[in-house]
Design an enzyme around this catalytic site. Structure first.
Site, PDB file in Angstrom:
ATOM      1  N   TYR A 132      -2.291  -8.484   7.998  1.00  0.00           N
ATOM      2  CA  TYR A 132      -1.014  -8.910   7.313  1.00  0.00           C
ATOM      3  C   TYR A 132      -1.508  -9.578   6.055  1.00  0.00           C
ATOM      4  CZ  TYR A 132       3.418 -11.360   6.400  1.00  0.00           C
ATOM      5  OH  TYR A 132       4.532 -12.175   5.446  1.00  0.00           O
ATOM      6  N   SER A 183       3.086 -13.650   0.204  1.00  0.00           N
ATOM      7  CA  SER A 183       3.047 -14.754   1.198  1.00  0.00           C
ATOM      8  C   SER A 183       1.994 -15.841   1.071  1.00  0.00           C
ATOM      9  CB  SER A 183       2.919 -14.320   2.662  1.00  0.00           C
ATOM     10  OG  SER A 183       2.321 -15.155   3.689  1.00  0.00           O
TER      11      SER A 183
HETATM   12  N1  LIG Z   1       9.562 -15.170   7.445  1.00  0.00           N
HETATM   13  C1  LIG Z   1       8.341 -15.665   6.992  1.00  0.00           C
HETATM   14  O1  LIG Z   1       8.104 -16.917   7.564  1.00  0.00           O
HETATM   15  C2  LIG Z   1       7.647 -15.167   5.779  1.00  0.00           C
HETATM   16  C3  LIG Z   1       6.893 -15.917   5.355  1.00  0.00           C
HETATM   17  C4  LIG Z   1       6.077 -15.334   4.110  1.00  0.00           C
HETATM   18  C5  LIG Z   1       6.398 -13.942   3.743  1.00  0.00           C
HETATM   19  N2  LIG Z   1       7.415 -13.213   4.277  1.00  0.00           N
HETATM   20  C6  LIG Z   1       7.816 -11.955   3.813  1.00  0.00           C
HETATM   21  O2  LIG Z   1       9.236 -12.032   3.482  1.00  0.00           O
HETATM   22  C7  LIG Z   1       9.477 -10.653   3.505  1.00  0.00           C
HETATM   23  C8  LIG Z   1      10.984 -10.549   4.601  1.00  0.00           C
HETATM   24  O3  LIG Z   1      10.789 -10.927   5.673  1.00  0.00           O
HETATM   25  P1  LIG Z   1      11.485 -11.647   6.839  1.00  0.00           P
HETATM   26  O4  LIG Z   1      10.853 -12.840   7.070  1.00  0.00           O
HETATM   27  O5  LIG Z   1      12.761 -12.064   6.102  1.00  0.00           O
HETATM   28  O6  LIG Z   1      11.904 -10.773   7.964  1.00  0.00           O
HETATM   29  P2  LIG Z   1      12.897 -10.113   8.617  1.00  0.00           P
HETATM   30  O7  LIG Z   1      13.970 -10.728   8.729  1.00  0.00           O
HETATM   31  O8  LIG Z   1      12.132  -9.286  10.007  1.00  0.00           O
HETATM   32  O9  LIG Z   1      13.157  -8.677   7.488  1.00  0.00           O
HETATM   33  C9  LIG Z   1      12.112  -7.894   6.902  1.00  0.00           C
HETATM   34  C10 LIG Z   1      12.893  -6.951   6.433  1.00  0.00           C
HETATM   35  O10 LIG Z   1      12.184  -5.724   6.069  1.00  0.00           O
HETATM   36  C11 LIG Z   1      12.999  -4.378   6.423  1.00  0.00           C
HETATM   37  N3  LIG Z   1      11.857  -3.483   6.630  1.00  0.00           N
HETATM   38  C12 LIG Z   1      10.770  -3.348   7.524  1.00  0.00           C
HETATM   39  N4  LIG Z   1      10.124  -2.276   7.564  1.00  0.00           N
HETATM   40  C13 LIG Z   1      10.731  -1.690   6.517  1.00  0.00           C
HETATM   41  C14 LIG Z   1      10.684  -0.224   6.203  1.00  0.00           C
HETATM   42  N5  LIG Z   1       9.575   0.544   6.791  1.00  0.00           N
HETATM   43  N6  LIG Z   1      11.375   0.345   5.227  1.00  0.00           N
HETATM   44  C15 LIG Z   1      12.626  -0.283   4.723  1.00  0.00           C
HETATM   45  N7  LIG Z   1      12.874  -1.618   5.096  1.00  0.00           N
HETATM   46  C16 LIG Z   1      11.901  -2.293   6.125  1.00  0.00           C
HETATM   47  C17 LIG Z   1      13.515  -4.852   7.689  1.00  0.00           C
HETATM   48  O11 LIG Z   1      14.820  -4.058   7.748  1.00  0.00           O
HETATM   49  P3  LIG Z   1      14.894  -2.623   8.584  1.00  0.00           P
HETATM   50  O12 LIG Z   1      14.242  -3.134   9.904  1.00  0.00           O
HETATM   51  O13 LIG Z   1      16.306  -2.464   8.681  1.00  0.00           O
HETATM   52  O14 LIG Z   1      14.192  -1.746   7.927  1.00  0.00           O
HETATM   53  C18 LIG Z   1      14.120  -6.162   7.209  1.00  0.00           C
HETATM   54  O15 LIG Z   1      15.234  -6.179   6.267  1.00  0.00           O
HETATM   55  C19 LIG Z   1       8.385  -9.755   4.370  1.00  0.00           C
HETATM   56  O16 LIG Z   1       7.696  -9.134   3.414  1.00  0.00           O
HETATM   57  C20 LIG Z   1       7.673 -10.861   4.958  1.00  0.00           C
HETATM   58  O17 LIG Z   1       6.027 -10.381   4.961  1.00  0.00           O
HETATM   59  C21 LIG Z   1       8.101 -13.809   5.479  1.00  0.00           C
END
Ligand SMILES: NC(=O)c1ccc[n+]([C@@H]2O[C@H](COP(=O)([O-])OP(=O)(O)OC[C@H]3O[C@@H](n4cnc5c(N)ncnc54)[C@H](OP(=O)(O)O)[C@@H]3O)[C@@H](O)[C@H]2O)c1
Length: 261
Positions: free
Chosen positions: A155, A142
């Site tokens: 985080y 991130s």
């Molecule tokens: N959205 C943003 O603004 C942003 C910015 C910077 C970085 N990120 C990073 O991008 C990545 C994806 O996040 P997102 O924003 O797309 O959020 P999201 O839509 O909530 O997706 C998170 C994913 O991680 C999976 N997950 C969570 N805990 C897990 C576990 N214990 N085992 C396996 N899978 C797990 C969830 O699936 P299940 O619940 O089905 O397990 C879901 O598919 C994350 O690492 C986040 O920190 C996001």
């Protein structure tokens, strides 16, 4: 779409948000994708969608916080597919956590998913990739790594650890044929982002973010940072003296609109 250097890819956190969008983007470019996450119905639905569109996809239900199981299951799928070319540790959780209320229980879950889970994912077939002199390891970190953030100690700590781990891998694996990339997205509209009550600037849609990542990934850069205004802002904030920056960090109230995810 242009062809990719990968035949097969495993993406954790593929049941929603950035991970699902990455899976669509890669499958659309002819990569056979393995979709890993906990929610089986969401994975099954995406597998159907990708297959109907002519892609090759399979689901791998797993909880990355169960690190030993994660390693075993990724190794098994590596065997089945005759080698994974691309492994993307994308699974992550995050929600506003004021430092004054930070608990060990919440921190443990966050580090177990974002850091330990990612390390388990990335090391599962690392020695095999080195043996094959081929492979690409990617971690979705991130822009939070570039500066302290409001209500983000755990985080940011988990993501900074992931970025440092990836950087070190890349430095050491230089001549091995195994590539390593750290991805630092800014704000992306996903279910995770809904836990934050603020309207951040320069928000991207998940499919836009995935396109930006996959386009640049083929060249295997050390980092993929985007969008640049947010990266610039975070690096600037990070470079400020703490006496100037920290009061600003304390003033921002993220609030929990949807609570934790
Ligand atoms: N959205 C943003 O603004 C942003 C910015 C910077 C970085 N990120 C990073 O991008 C990545 C994806 O996040 P997102 O924003 O797309 O959020 P999201 O839509 O909530 O997706 C998170 C994913 O991680 C999976 N997950 C969570 N805990 C897990 C576990 N214990 N085992 C396996 N899978 C797990 C969830 O699936 P299940 O619940 O089905 O397990 C879901 O598919 C994350 O690492 C986040 O920190 C996001």
């Amino acid at each position: 779409m242009s062809p990719t250097p990968w035949r097969t890819a495993l993406i954790t956190g593929a049941s929603s948000g950035i991970g699902a969008a990455l899976a669509r983007e890669l499958a659309g470019r002819g990569v056979e994708v393995v979709l890993a996450a906990r929610r089986e119905p969401s994975l099954a639905q995406l597998v159907d969608e990708l297959r109907e569109a002519g892609g090759a996809a399979r689901a791998l239900p797993l909880d990355v916080a169960r690190a030993d199981e994660t390693v075993a299951r990724i190794r098994a799928v590596d065997d089945e597919l005759g080698g994974l070319d691309l492994v993307v540790a994308n699974a992550g959780i995050g929600w506003p956590q004021p430092a004054s209320q930070l608990t060990w229980e919440a921190s443990r879950e966050l580090f177990a998913t974002n850091f330990t889970g990612a390390v388990a994912t990335l090391t599962a077939v690392l020695p095999r990739m080195v043996e094959r002199a081929r492979g690409h390891l990617v971690g979705v970190s991130s822009v939070a790594v570039y500066s302290p953030t409001p209500q983000g100690s755990a985080y940011r700590g988990s993501k900074a650890g992931l970025t440092a781990f990836l950087e070190n891998l890349r430095a050491e694996l230089g001549a091995s044929g195994v590539r390593v990339t750290a991805v630092h997205p800014g704000f992306v509209r996903t279910p995770m982002a809904e836990a934050f009550a603020i309207q951040p600037p320069f928000v991207l849609e998940a499919d836009d973010a995935a396109r930006r990542v996959v386009r640049r990934l083929a060249r295997a850069p050390a980092r993929i940072d985007f969008p640049w205004p947010v990266v610039f802002m975070m690096k600037l904030l990070g470079a400020l003296p703490a006496a100037l920056r920290d009061p600003m960090i304390r003033r921002v109230e993220l609030g929990a609109s949807g609570g934790r995810r």
